[in-house]
Design an enzyme around this catalytic site. Structure first.
Site, mmCIF file in Angstrom:
data_model
loop_
_atom_site.group_PDB
_atom_site.id
_atom_site.type_symbol
_atom_site.label_atom_id
_atom_site.label_comp_id
_atom_site.label_asym_id
_atom_site.label_seq_id
_atom_site.Cartn_x
_atom_site.Cartn_y
_atom_site.Cartn_z
ATOM 1 N N SER A 20 -6.441 12.563 -2.737
ATOM 2 C CA SER A 20 -6.204 12.974 -1.352
ATOM 3 C C SER A 20 -5.114 12.106 -0.733
ATOM 4 C CB SER A 20 -7.488 12.859 -0.513
ATOM 5 O OG SER A 20 -7.888 11.506 -0.401
ATOM 6 N N VAL A 68 -11.927 2.353 -9.071
ATOM 7 C CA VAL A 68 -10.964 1.265 -9.282
ATOM 8 C C VAL A 68 -11.599 -0.126 -9.223
ATOM 9 C CG1 VAL A 68 -8.970 2.589 -8.485
ATOM 10 C CG2 VAL A 68 -10.283 1.207 -6.839
ATOM 11 N N TYR A 161 -9.592 -4.812 6.883
ATOM 12 C CA TYR A 161 -8.538 -3.950 6.350
ATOM 13 C C TYR A 161 -7.185 -4.661 6.400
ATOM 14 C CZ TYR A 161 -5.431 0.083 5.833
ATOM 15 O OH TYR A 161 -4.447 0.949 5.413
ATOM 16 N N THR A 196 -2.814 11.375 7.698
ATOM 17 C CA THR A 196 -3.706 11.556 6.554
ATOM 18 C C THR A 196 -5.135 11.646 7.063
ATOM 19 O OG1 THR A 196 -4.145 9.203 6.219
ATOM 20 C CG2 THR A 196 -2.160 10.110 5.155
#
Length: 255
Positions: A20, A68, A161, A196
């Site tokens: 995505s 991952v 983040y 996004t």
């Protein structure tokens, strides 16, 4: 002297986060530039759609459901790419997550999860890819970081983040210098505000007008606008470029 090529013809690439958003568009973009692409993302992601879109470009694709944060899964994914497509020479690490919480209230589990995916996942991906590239005589890796690794976003409580993305840029520089004498270039692309699904989550979507006002170009980026910078860094046109963090932010960091 011939102009260096931006093409990726007949190269084999691996893209994480390909199910995505930016990762999906980059996987398709690499195929449009001539590469065969291994597409890696979580099993619940829409890898089939990405692989189908790559097939429509005339290039080959292999869908790789994997996490991952699991080194053994990444090693298996790289082995499958090489088995089905050929020797790996290019990689883009776009897998990542985001959420928000005030620093004083953030549970350690929330902090750890973002660091695990956004930093540890990028390192483990680079490690698995780098081992293959070293065997194959070199290549190029691009890590998708964020302008949030350079600035603190106004109005967003996402210390975890921001810290993870700052670490990705430093990891990129470290790997670039460690592998440069063995034919591997490592760079990062740091997108600004981009349209996004990640920027449609509740704590972000209501601030889109502010994001656009904070961007000198006056709008959010499209995922298409991340393809050119990434392809450049992967291609022979960037043969003397390594350890660079390329900000693709519409000018946000100028302010």
């Amino acid at each position: 002297m011939a102009v260096p090529s931006f093409r990726l013809d007949d190269s084999v690439a691996l893209v994480t986060g390909a199910g995505s958003g930016i990762g999906r568009r980059l996987a398709i973009g690499l195929a449009e530039m001539g590469a065969d692409v291994g597409c890696l993302d979580l099993p619940q992601s829409d890898l089939a759609s990405t692989a189908e879109a790559i097939g429509e470009t005339g290039r080959r694709a292999v869908a790789l459901p994997a996490d991952v944060t699991r080194a053994e899964a990444l090693a298996e994914a790289v082995a499958r790419v090489e088995r089905e497509l050929g020797p790996l020479r290019l990689a883009v690490n776009a897998a990542g997550i985001a959420n928000a919480a005030p620093a004083e209230d953030m549970p350690v589990e929330q902090w750890n999860k973002v660091i695990e995916v956004n930093l540890n996942g990028v390192f483990l991906s680079c490690q698995a890819e780098g081992r293959a590239l070293l065997r194959n005589g070199g290549g190029s890796i691009v890590n998708i970081a964020s302008m949030s690794g350079t600035i603190a976003n106004r109005g967003l409580t996402q210390a975890h983040y921001n810290a993870s993305k700052a670490a990705v840029t430093q990891l990129t520089k470290s790997l670039a210098t460690e592998w440069c004498d063995r034919g591997i270039r490592v760079n990062s692309v740091s997108p600004g505000y981009t349209a996004t699904p990640m920027n449609r989550r509740p704590e972000v979507a209501e601030r889109v007008a502010r994001f656009e006002a904070d961007t000198p170009l006056g709008r959010m980026a499209t995922v298409d606008e991340m393809v050119g910078p990434t392809v450049f860094l992967l291609s022979d046109a960037a043969s003397f470029v390594t350890g660079v963090d390329l900000l693709v932010d519409g000018g946000v960091t100028c302010w």
